[in-house]
Design a protein around this motif. Structure first.
Motif, PDB file in Angstrom:
ATOM      1  N   GLN A   1       3.920  12.919  -4.045  1.00 36.41           N
ATOM      2  CA  GLN A   1       3.084  12.297  -5.079  1.00 36.41           C
ATOM      3  C   GLN A   1       1.600  12.296  -4.715  1.00 36.41           C
ATOM      4  O   GLN A   1       0.745  12.637  -5.536  1.00 36.41           O
ATOM      5  CB  GLN A   1       3.557  10.864  -5.327  1.00 36.41           C
ATOM      6  N   LEU A   2       1.291  11.931  -3.481  1.00 35.16           N
ATOM      7  CA  LEU A   2      -0.110  11.864  -3.084  1.00 35.16           C
ATOM      8  C   LEU A   2      -0.742  13.256  -3.069  1.00 35.16           C
ATOM      9  O   LEU A   2      -1.881  13.438  -3.507  1.00 35.16           O
ATOM     10  CB  LEU A   2      -0.249  11.197  -1.715  1.00 35.16           C
ATOM     11  N   ARG A   3       0.006  14.233  -2.594  1.00 38.18           N
ATOM     12  CA  ARG A   3      -0.524  15.596  -2.605  1.00 38.18           C
ATOM     13  C   ARG A   3      -0.763  16.067  -4.036  1.00 38.18           C
ATOM     14  O   ARG A   3      -1.766  16.715  -4.336  1.00 38.18           O
ATOM     15  CB  ARG A   3       0.442  16.545  -1.893  1.00 38.18           C
ATOM     16  N   PHE A   4       0.164  15.749  -4.927  1.00 34.36           N
ATOM     17  CA  PHE A   4      -0.028  16.119  -6.326  1.00 34.36           C
ATOM     18  C   PHE A   4      -1.304  15.505  -6.886  1.00 34.36           C
ATOM     19  O   PHE A   4      -2.111  16.187  -7.545  1.00 34.36           O
ATOM     20  CB  PHE A   4       1.157  15.664  -7.172  1.00 34.36           C
TER      21      PHE A   4
ATOM     22  N   ASP B   1     -11.542   9.029   2.161  1.00 34.33           N
ATOM     23  CA  ASP B   1     -11.852  10.270   2.873  1.00 34.33           C
ATOM     24  C   ASP B   1     -13.250  10.221   3.486  1.00 34.33           C
ATOM     25  O   ASP B   1     -13.451  10.657   4.626  1.00 34.33           O
ATOM     26  CB  ASP B   1     -11.738  11.463   1.917  1.00 34.33           C
ATOM     27  N   ALA B   2     -14.219   9.698   2.732  1.00 38.96           N
ATOM     28  CA  ALA B   2     -15.586   9.622   3.250  1.00 38.96           C
ATOM     29  C   ALA B   2     -15.666   8.713   4.474  1.00 38.96           C
ATOM     30  O   ALA B   2     -16.418   8.983   5.419  1.00 38.96           O
ATOM     31  CB  ALA B   2     -16.531   9.122   2.166  1.00 38.96           C
ATOM     32  N   LEU B   3     -14.863   7.651   4.454  1.00 42.03           N
ATOM     33  CA  LEU B   3     -14.858   6.691   5.564  1.00 42.03           C
ATOM     34  C   LEU B   3     -13.873   7.076   6.667  1.00 42.03           C
ATOM     35  O   LEU B   3     -13.744   6.363   7.667  1.00 42.03           O
ATOM     36  CB  LEU B   3     -14.512   5.296   5.039  1.00 42.03           C
ATOM     37  N   ARG B   4     -13.167   8.195   6.458  1.00 43.39           N
ATOM     38  CA  ARG B   4     -12.171   8.695   7.414  1.00 43.39           C
ATOM     39  C   ARG B   4     -11.086   7.657   7.685  1.00 43.39           C
ATOM     40  O   ARG B   4     -10.700   7.388   8.824  1.00 43.39           O
ATOM     41  CB  ARG B   4     -12.847   9.127   8.722  1.00 43.39           C
ATOM     42  N   ARG B   5     -10.585   7.104   6.593  1.00 43.84           N
ATOM     43  CA  ARG B   5      -9.502   6.129   6.669  1.00 43.84           C
ATOM     44  C   ARG B   5      -8.276   6.668   5.955  1.00 43.84           C
ATOM     45  O   ARG B   5      -8.364   7.563   5.123  1.00 43.84           O
ATOM     46  CB  ARG B   5      -9.925   4.801   6.018  1.00 43.84           C
ATOM     47  N   GLU B   6      -7.134   6.082   6.290  1.00 46.64           N
ATOM     48  CA  GLU B   6      -5.920   6.398   5.552  1.00 46.64           C
ATOM     49  C   GLU B   6      -6.077   5.897   4.118  1.00 46.64           C
ATOM     50  O   GLU B   6      -6.683   4.856   3.879  1.00 46.64           O
ATOM     51  CB  GLU B   6      -4.710   5.726   6.206  1.00 46.64           C
ATOM     52  N   PRO B   7      -5.558   6.626   3.142  1.00 46.03           N
ATOM     53  CA  PRO B   7      -5.684   6.162   1.750  1.00 46.03           C
ATOM     54  C   PRO B   7      -4.949   4.849   1.542  1.00 46.03           C
ATOM     55  O   PRO B   7      -3.883   4.616   2.108  1.00 46.03           O
ATOM     56  CB  PRO B   7      -5.052   7.292   0.938  1.00 46.03           C
ATOM     57  N   TRP B   8      -5.534   3.988   0.724  1.00 44.02           N
ATOM     58  CA  TRP B   8      -4.938   2.677   0.430  1.00 44.02           C
ATOM     59  C   TRP B   8      -4.302   2.647  -0.949  1.00 44.02           C
ATOM     60  O   TRP B   8      -3.988   1.582  -1.476  1.00 44.02           O
ATOM     61  CB  TRP B   8      -5.997   1.588   0.543  1.00 44.02           C
ATOM     62  N   LEU B   9      -4.102   3.810  -1.557  1.00 42.05           N
ATOM     63  CA  LEU B   9      -3.541   3.907  -2.895  1.00 42.05           C
ATOM     64  C   LEU B   9      -2.233   3.127  -2.993  1.00 42.05           C
ATOM     65  O   LEU B   9      -1.313   3.335  -2.203  1.00 42.05           O
ATOM     66  CB  LEU B   9      -3.295   5.374  -3.233  1.00 42.05           C
TER      67      LEU B   9
ATOM     68  N   VAL C   1       0.846  -1.191   0.000  1.00 47.30           N
ATOM     69  CA  VAL C   1       0.000   0.000   0.000  1.00 47.30           C
ATOM     70  C   VAL C   1       0.882   1.241   0.000  1.00 47.30           C
ATOM     71  O   VAL C   1       1.877   1.313   0.721  1.00 47.30           O
ATOM     72  CB  VAL C   1      -0.927   0.011   1.230  1.00 47.30           C
ATOM     73  N   HIS C   2       0.511   2.200  -0.807  1.00 43.66           N
ATOM     74  CA  HIS C   2       1.269   3.449  -0.923  1.00 43.66           C
ATOM     75  C   HIS C   2       0.975   4.363   0.255  1.00 43.66           C
ATOM     76  O   HIS C   2      -0.158   4.538   0.631  1.00 43.66           O
ATOM     77  CB  HIS C   2       0.850   4.140  -2.230  1.00 43.66           C
ATOM     78  N   ARG C   3       1.996   4.902   0.838  1.00 45.15           N
ATOM     79  CA  ARG C   3       1.848   5.872   1.922  1.00 45.15           C
ATOM     80  C   ARG C   3       2.638   7.130   1.582  1.00 45.15           C
ATOM     81  O   ARG C   3       3.722   7.066   1.009  1.00 45.15           O
ATOM     82  CB  ARG C   3       2.365   5.296   3.254  1.00 45.15           C
TER      83      ARG C   3
ATOM     84  N   GLY D   1      -7.881  -4.706  -5.993  1.00 40.32           N
ATOM     85  CA  GLY D   1      -7.859  -5.590  -4.825  1.00 40.32           C
ATOM     86  C   GLY D   1      -7.843  -4.834  -3.514  1.00 40.32           C
ATOM     87  O   GLY D   1      -8.516  -5.213  -2.548  1.00 40.32           O
ATOM     88  N   GLN D   2      -7.078  -3.747  -3.465  1.00 41.11           N
ATOM     89  CA  GLN D   2      -7.041  -2.931  -2.259  1.00 41.11           C
ATOM     90  C   GLN D   2      -8.395  -2.276  -1.992  1.00 41.11           C
ATOM     91  O   GLN D   2      -8.851  -2.205  -0.845  1.00 41.11           O
ATOM     92  CB  GLN D   2      -5.959  -1.846  -2.378  1.00 41.11           C
ATOM     93  N   LEU D   3      -9.049  -1.813  -3.054  1.00 39.97           N
ATOM     94  CA  LEU D   3     -10.367  -1.208  -2.884  1.00 39.97           C
ATOM     95  C   LEU D   3     -11.366  -2.249  -2.388  1.00 39.97           C
ATOM     96  O   LEU D   3     -12.159  -1.974  -1.473  1.00 39.97           O
ATOM     97  CB  LEU D   3     -10.841  -0.604  -4.204  1.00 39.97           C
ATOM     98  N   ALA D   4     -11.340  -3.431  -2.966  1.00 37.46           N
ATOM     99  CA  ALA D   4     -12.246  -4.494  -2.525  1.00 37.46           C
ATOM    100  C   ALA D   4     -12.012  -4.844  -1.061  1.00 37.46           C
ATOM    101  O   ALA D   4     -12.962  -5.024  -0.284  1.00 37.46           O
ATOM    102  CB  ALA D   4     -12.063  -5.733  -3.405  1.00 37.46           C
ATOM    103  N   GLN D   5     -10.745  -4.921  -0.669  1.00 36.28           N
ATOM    104  CA  GLN D   5     -10.420  -5.234   0.720  1.00 36.28           C
ATOM    105  C   GLN D   5     -10.910  -4.138   1.652  1.00 36.28           C
ATOM    106  O   GLN D   5     -11.445  -4.411   2.733  1.00 36.28           O
ATOM    107  CB  GLN D   5      -8.914  -5.425   0.871  1.00 36.28           C
TER     108      GLN D   5
END
Length: 292
Positions: free
Chosen positions: A260-263, A224-232, A38-40, A80-84
């Protein structure tokens, strides 16, 4: 394009896919939990805003091709990350609003499911003689982003979500759909061309890249809607960045001073951009790509 044009390439029906999806998805999730790719991003994201418009694209308008296997692997990991991430979403959370009004969490996931479900019909149809439209050119401002087309897009997602018995059923349906799409695409040779419902002849790798954009960017919206860390995932982030900035993307990011994520958030309207930042974007020769 009218709402009726959406029937031209009808998304694969949900009922054909969900049989045994829950057990298969559980097995996949266990494998994904072990991999954990997972990208952080460490930089401060600040307050999120929303800006209508588009995302920056590289100047060249010639056909830009991505290696099909590379795009497929990124799609596999990101879907797969989205499904999880959608496992364990509560009944109340499915009803949470997202920044993509009027979609709730359930409607937005249904939208992502619908836009990847075009692919089985496209692959079953006769292939065009050659590809003429790149992923960059796919996002050109025309009738596909007109108000009536967006209204049809919104209604289609809402109708699909409403047809599911529960949020868990919707999650199972999304899992089954992306697995089918992944399997069908992997059976296709490099250089396979497809025709989109808009009539664009594209390389499968280029159209699949636009689907990766949907999964990745709307994944940020859902997180963001679920108030979770991004799983990108890092592979998806790299490909989307390459699409938006071209091969010199790293240098452009360094000049902008963005991670990268901010961009990706700023480029797609998930975070506001200041007047000074807009001026720097213009100075670097970055143009904006039309999004719905």
């Amino acid at each position: 394009m009218s709402a009726g044009d959406y029937d031209r390439w009808a998304p694969v029906p949900a009922g054909r896919l969900v049989k045994a999806a829950s057990s298969a998805r559980a097995e996949y999730m266990r494998d994904q939990a072990q991999q954990g790719e997972v990208h952080r991003q460490g930089d401060d994201e600040g307050r999120l805003g929303q800006r209508r418009g588009g995302v920056p694209v590289p100047k060249p308008s010639s056909l830009i091709t991505m290696e099909q296997g590379r795009v497929l692997e990124a799609f596999h990991l990101e879907a797969g990350q989205l499904a999880q991430a959608m496992t364990g979403v509560s009944a109340a959370e499915w009803r949470l609003p997202t920044r993509c009004a009027p979609w709730t969490v359930s409607y937005l996931l249904a939208h992502v499911r619908v836009v990847i479900a075009w692919l089985p019909g496209m692959l079953a149809a006769p292939a065009p003689n050659r590809a003429e439209v790149s992923a960059v050119e796919y996002y050109r401002p025309d009738s596909r982003f007109a108000p009536d087309t967006n209204a049809a897009r919104i209604a289609l997602a809402q109708d699909h979500a409403a047809a599911q018995l529960s949020g868990a059923a919707l999650a199972d349906d999304f899992y089954a759909t992306w697995q089918l799409v992944d399997r069908l695409c992997r059976a296709e040779p490099d250089g396979r061309a497809v025709r989109t419902r808009h009539g664009d002849p594209m390389l499968l790798s280029e159209f699949l890249l636009t689907r990766l954009v949907e999964v990745a960017v709307h994944g940020l919206d859902l997180a963001d809607a679920l108030r979770r860390e991004p799983w990108l995932t890092s592979r998806a982030a790299d490909l989307v960045q390459d699409l938006l900035l071209g091969p010199d993307g790293a240098a452009a990011l360094e000049k902008l001073g963005w991670g990268q994520l901010r961009f990706l958030r700023k480029a797609t309207g998930r975070e506001s951009i200041t007047r000074e930042e807009a001026s720097e974007v213009s100075r670097l020769g970055i143009r904006w790509l039309t999004l719905g």
